[in-house]
Design a protein around this motif. Structure first.
Motif, PDB file in Angstrom:
ATOM      1  N   ARG A   1      84.461  24.671  67.729  1.00 13.05           N
ATOM      2  CA  ARG A   1      84.133  25.818  66.953  1.00 13.05           C
ATOM      3  C   ARG A   1      84.571  25.698  65.619  1.00 13.05           C
ATOM      4  O   ARG A   1      83.794  26.185  64.548  1.00 13.05           O
ATOM      5  CB  ARG A   1      84.615  27.015  67.664  1.00 13.05           C
ATOM      6  N   LEU A   2      85.710  25.246  65.312  1.00  7.10           N
ATOM      7  CA  LEU A   2      86.291  25.229  64.131  1.00  7.10           C
ATOM      8  C   LEU A   2      85.587  24.370  62.929  1.00  7.10           C
ATOM      9  O   LEU A   2      85.328  24.617  61.738  1.00  7.10           O
ATOM     10  CB  LEU A   2      87.649  25.197  63.991  1.00  7.10           C
ATOM     11  N   ARG A   3      85.201  23.189  63.648  1.00  8.13           N
ATOM     12  CA  ARG A   3      84.237  22.220  62.925  1.00  8.13           C
ATOM     13  C   ARG A   3      82.938  22.744  62.470  1.00  8.13           C
ATOM     14  O   ARG A   3      82.518  22.655  61.436  1.00  8.13           O
ATOM     15  CB  ARG A   3      84.150  20.820  63.588  1.00  8.13           C
ATOM     16  N   GLY A   4      82.493  23.438  63.458  1.00  4.60           N
ATOM     17  CA  GLY A   4      81.113  24.326  63.250  1.00  4.60           C
ATOM     18  C   GLY A   4      81.140  25.198  62.130  1.00  4.60           C
ATOM     19  O   GLY A   4      80.487  25.252  61.223  1.00  4.60           O
ATOM     20  N   GLU A   5      82.423  25.959  62.194  1.00  2.00           N
ATOM     21  CA  GLU A   5      82.698  27.010  60.960  1.00  2.00           C
ATOM     22  C   GLU A   5      82.567  26.126  59.650  1.00  2.00           C
ATOM     23  O   GLU A   5      82.325  26.695  58.671  1.00  2.00           O
ATOM     24  CB  GLU A   5      83.856  27.777  61.406  1.00  2.00           C
ATOM     25  N   LEU A   6      83.509  25.139  59.659  1.00  2.00           N
ATOM     26  CA  LEU A   6      83.631  24.322  58.376  1.00  2.00           C
ATOM     27  C   LEU A   6      82.391  23.502  57.906  1.00  2.00           C
ATOM     28  O   LEU A   6      82.271  23.685  56.771  1.00  2.00           O
ATOM     29  CB  LEU A   6      84.665  23.063  58.512  1.00  2.00           C
ATOM     30  N   SER A   7      81.573  23.278  58.722  1.00  2.00           N
ATOM     31  CA  SER A   7      80.117  22.742  58.485  1.00  2.00           C
ATOM     32  C   SER A   7      79.207  23.874  57.860  1.00  2.00           C
ATOM     33  O   SER A   7      78.292  23.573  57.065  1.00  2.00           O
ATOM     34  CB  SER A   7      79.447  21.907  59.377  1.00  2.00           C
ATOM     35  N   SER A   8      79.522  24.862  58.510  1.00  2.00           N
ATOM     36  CA  SER A   8      78.466  25.921  57.947  1.00  2.00           C
ATOM     37  C   SER A   8      78.965  26.645  56.723  1.00  2.00           C
ATOM     38  O   SER A   8      78.175  27.737  56.237  1.00  2.00           O
ATOM     39  CB  SER A   8      78.206  27.058  59.177  1.00  2.00           C
ATOM     40  N   MET A   9      79.942  26.478  55.999  1.00  2.00           N
ATOM     41  CA  MET A   9      80.685  27.127  55.072  1.00  2.00           C
ATOM     42  C   MET A   9      79.676  27.005  53.750  1.00  2.00           C
ATOM     43  O   MET A   9      79.479  28.048  53.020  1.00  2.00           O
ATOM     44  CB  MET A   9      82.083  26.438  54.477  1.00  2.00           C
TER      45      MET A   9
ATOM     46  N   LYS B   1      89.398  29.839  49.814  1.00  2.00           N
ATOM     47  CA  LYS B   1      90.526  30.346  50.911  1.00  2.00           C
ATOM     48  C   LYS B   1      89.970  30.055  52.149  1.00  2.00           C
ATOM     49  O   LYS B   1      90.743  29.759  53.117  1.00  2.00           O
ATOM     50  CB  LYS B   1      90.775  31.796  50.444  1.00  2.00           C
ATOM     51  N   ILE B   2      88.746  30.332  52.589  1.00  2.00           N
ATOM     52  CA  ILE B   2      88.411  30.454  54.078  1.00  2.00           C
ATOM     53  C   ILE B   2      88.201  29.022  54.482  1.00  2.00           C
ATOM     54  O   ILE B   2      88.648  28.496  55.430  1.00  2.00           O
ATOM     55  CB  ILE B   2      86.807  31.147  54.018  1.00  2.00           C
TER      56      ILE B   2
ATOM     57  N   GLU C   1      93.895  25.462  60.238  1.00  2.00           N
ATOM     58  CA  GLU C   1      93.936  25.729  61.798  1.00  2.00           C
ATOM     59  C   GLU C   1      93.351  24.515  62.615  1.00  2.00           C
ATOM     60  O   GLU C   1      93.917  24.348  63.592  1.00  2.00           O
ATOM     61  CB  GLU C   1      92.999  26.949  61.919  1.00  2.00           C
ATOM     62  N   LEU C   2      92.440  23.796  61.958  1.00  2.00           N
ATOM     63  CA  LEU C   2      91.941  22.782  62.556  1.00  2.00           C
ATOM     64  C   LEU C   2      93.010  21.571  62.822  1.00  2.00           C
ATOM     65  O   LEU C   2      93.109  21.036  63.870  1.00  2.00           O
ATOM     66  CB  LEU C   2      90.533  22.460  61.867  1.00  2.00           C
ATOM     67  N   ALA C   3      93.670  21.520  61.951  1.00  2.00           N
ATOM     68  CA  ALA C   3      94.683  20.558  61.841  1.00  2.00           C
ATOM     69  C   ALA C   3      95.911  20.780  62.632  1.00  2.00           C
ATOM     70  O   ALA C   3      96.789  19.797  62.915  1.00  2.00           O
ATOM     71  CB  ALA C   3      95.168  20.310  60.347  1.00  2.00           C
ATOM     72  N   LYS C   4      96.168  21.963  63.154  1.00  2.00           N
ATOM     73  CA  LYS C   4      97.111  22.235  63.866  1.00  2.00           C
ATOM     74  C   LYS C   4      97.024  21.716  65.529  1.00  2.00           C
ATOM     75  O   LYS C   4      95.797  21.595  65.851  1.00  2.00           O
ATOM     76  CB  LYS C   4      97.176  23.806  64.271  1.00  2.00           C
TER      77      LYS C   4
ATOM     78  N   ASN D   1      92.396  23.045  72.024  1.00  2.00           N
ATOM     79  CA  ASN D   1      91.422  22.223  73.095  1.00  2.00           C
ATOM     80  C   ASN D   1      90.014  22.223  72.536  1.00  2.00           C
ATOM     81  O   ASN D   1      89.759  22.478  71.234  1.00  2.00           O
ATOM     82  CB  ASN D   1      91.206  23.318  74.402  1.00  2.00           C
ATOM     83  N   PRO D   2      89.248  21.047  73.280  1.00  2.00           N
ATOM     84  CA  PRO D   2      88.193  20.681  72.458  1.00  2.00           C
ATOM     85  C   PRO D   2      86.942  21.800  72.176  1.00  2.00           C
ATOM     86  O   PRO D   2      86.234  21.462  71.055  1.00  2.00           O
ATOM     87  CB  PRO D   2      87.574  19.701  73.525  1.00  2.00           C
ATOM     88  N   ALA D   3      86.947  22.587  73.112  1.00  2.00           N
ATOM     89  CA  ALA D   3      86.132  23.773  72.579  1.00  2.00           C
ATOM     90  C   ALA D   3      86.364  24.424  71.360  1.00  2.00           C
ATOM     91  O   ALA D   3      85.472  24.618  70.233  1.00  2.00           O
ATOM     92  CB  ALA D   3      86.038  24.806  73.690  1.00  2.00           C
ATOM     93  N   GLU D   4      87.745  24.761  71.234  1.00  2.00           N
ATOM     94  CA  GLU D   4      88.343  25.308  69.866  1.00  2.00           C
ATOM     95  C   GLU D   4      88.101  24.397  68.594  1.00  2.00           C
ATOM     96  O   GLU D   4      87.569  25.205  67.631  1.00  2.00           O
ATOM     97  CB  GLU D   4      89.644  25.638  70.017  1.00  2.00           C
TER      98      GLU D   4
END
Length: 338
Positions: A36-44, A15-16, A23-26, A30-33
């Protein structure tokens, strides 16, 4: 994040991951966001999302030395645990029979029959399981032996509080009877139902203000009006008779059942029963401790932990301020998935 089952933990991760991907696909990020989202996904893959027992087992593997246990212990399944428990019980009873232990024989007199000691084994086993459900079994056991867990007057007060709730439920049913009768124009029968209400309310209020054996008995002996309809109300009564009867019987039964279980109870009775149980309880504590020791030795010999061990060892480790400090530094929130 901790969950109750492995399936729930896996589902939570999915789910997460899905939410972050959406959220990333929306558009418009901006590049910073986006970073951040890619970092969250890679740390799952490293995210701490697991069952309670997996989380606790990680604590044990990282800090086994704090609990005074050896490293490399594995988790035994329920079948293996049951076998070892049975073996431990057999060993305990064999040793006690051979020793002709007088306390043990007295315990058997209380809890087993002439043909079988299985009931006595079940008592020890059930008490052991109950103790394992507590966070600190040994501390609770010592309080029990010291008489700190039972106060006859407090216990009686608790009984009276339960009786008040019982009276309240009966009163609520009776009020509904009165409403049914009033709605159908059964004025005379509704007046009788209000008399029942008044008696129940009086018994409830007495018990609330003075939780005594005398007032408890007044609740148990509450009398009820006879619901016989007058000629001019018979037809109207027939339309609600069944529903009103069910509600009245429910009210009566709740009090009757409570009285059947606790009639004659008083602080003095509870004190006497507590005194009579003191020695059997001491014996049960001693036998359960011995059973726990033998079972623990068997697990240690095989190098395994059961699920209760995981809970208790991890909790013991977390009583260390140094360990707690480390976890506080790495975990900001704990979420529990129900």
């Amino acid at each position: 994040i901790v969950t109750f089952t492995q399936a729930a933990a896996s589902e939570m991760k999915e789910k997460i991951y899905r939410a972050l991907s959406e959220e990333l696909a929306k558009p418009g990020k901006n590049p910073a966001e986006q970073r951040r989202l890619r970092g969250e996904l890679s740390s799952m893959g490293r995210a701490r999302i697991s069952t309670f027992h997996s989380f606790a087992l990680d604590i044990i593997r990282n800090y086994y030395h704090v609990a005074g246990i050896r490293p490399g212990l594995t988790v035994c399944d329920e079948a293996s645990s049951a076998i070892m428990m049975n073996e431990a019980m057999e060993e305990l009873f064999r040793d006690l029979y051979e020793a002709d232990d007088p306390e043990f024989l007295s315990f058997l007199d209380c809890y087993s029959s002439a043909k079988s000691d299985e009931a006595a084994r079940d008592v020890i086993r059930s008490f052991y399981v109950f103790l394992q459900s507590l966070p600190y079994p040994e501390e609770w056991l010592k309080k029990l032996e010291n008489g700190e867990l039972f106060d006859a007057r407090e216990c009686f007060s608790a009984f009276c509080s339960s009786a008040v709730l019982c009276a309240r439920r009966a009163l609520e049913c009776t009020r509904r009877v009165t409403e049914l009768l009033e709605d159908e124009g059964c004025v005379k029968l509704a007046a009788k139902s209000r008399i029942d209400e008044e008696r129940l309310k009086e018994a409830e209020e007495l018990l609330k203000s003075d939780p005594s054996a005398e007032n408890l008995e007044k609740l148990f002996s509450v009398s009820w009006e006879r619901m016989t309809a007058a000629k001019d109300e018979k037809a109207s009564y027939e339309t609600v008779k069944e529903d009103a009867g069910i509600l009245r019987e429910s009210a009566k039964k709740s009090i009757k059942d409570f009285a059947a279980a606790w009639k004659g109870i008083s602080p003095e009775v509870l004190e006497r029963e507590s005194e009579l149980l003191r020695q059997p309880v001491f014996r049960l504590c001693r036998l359960t401790r011995e059973f726990t020791r033998i079972y623990a030795e068997k697990k240690d010999k095989k190098g395994v932990l059961d699920f209760s061990d995981i809970e208790h060892f991890s909790l013991a480790i977390l009583r260390s301020e140094d360990v707690c400090s480390e976890y506080r530094g790495s975990i900001a929130y704990i979420f529990i998935d129900e």
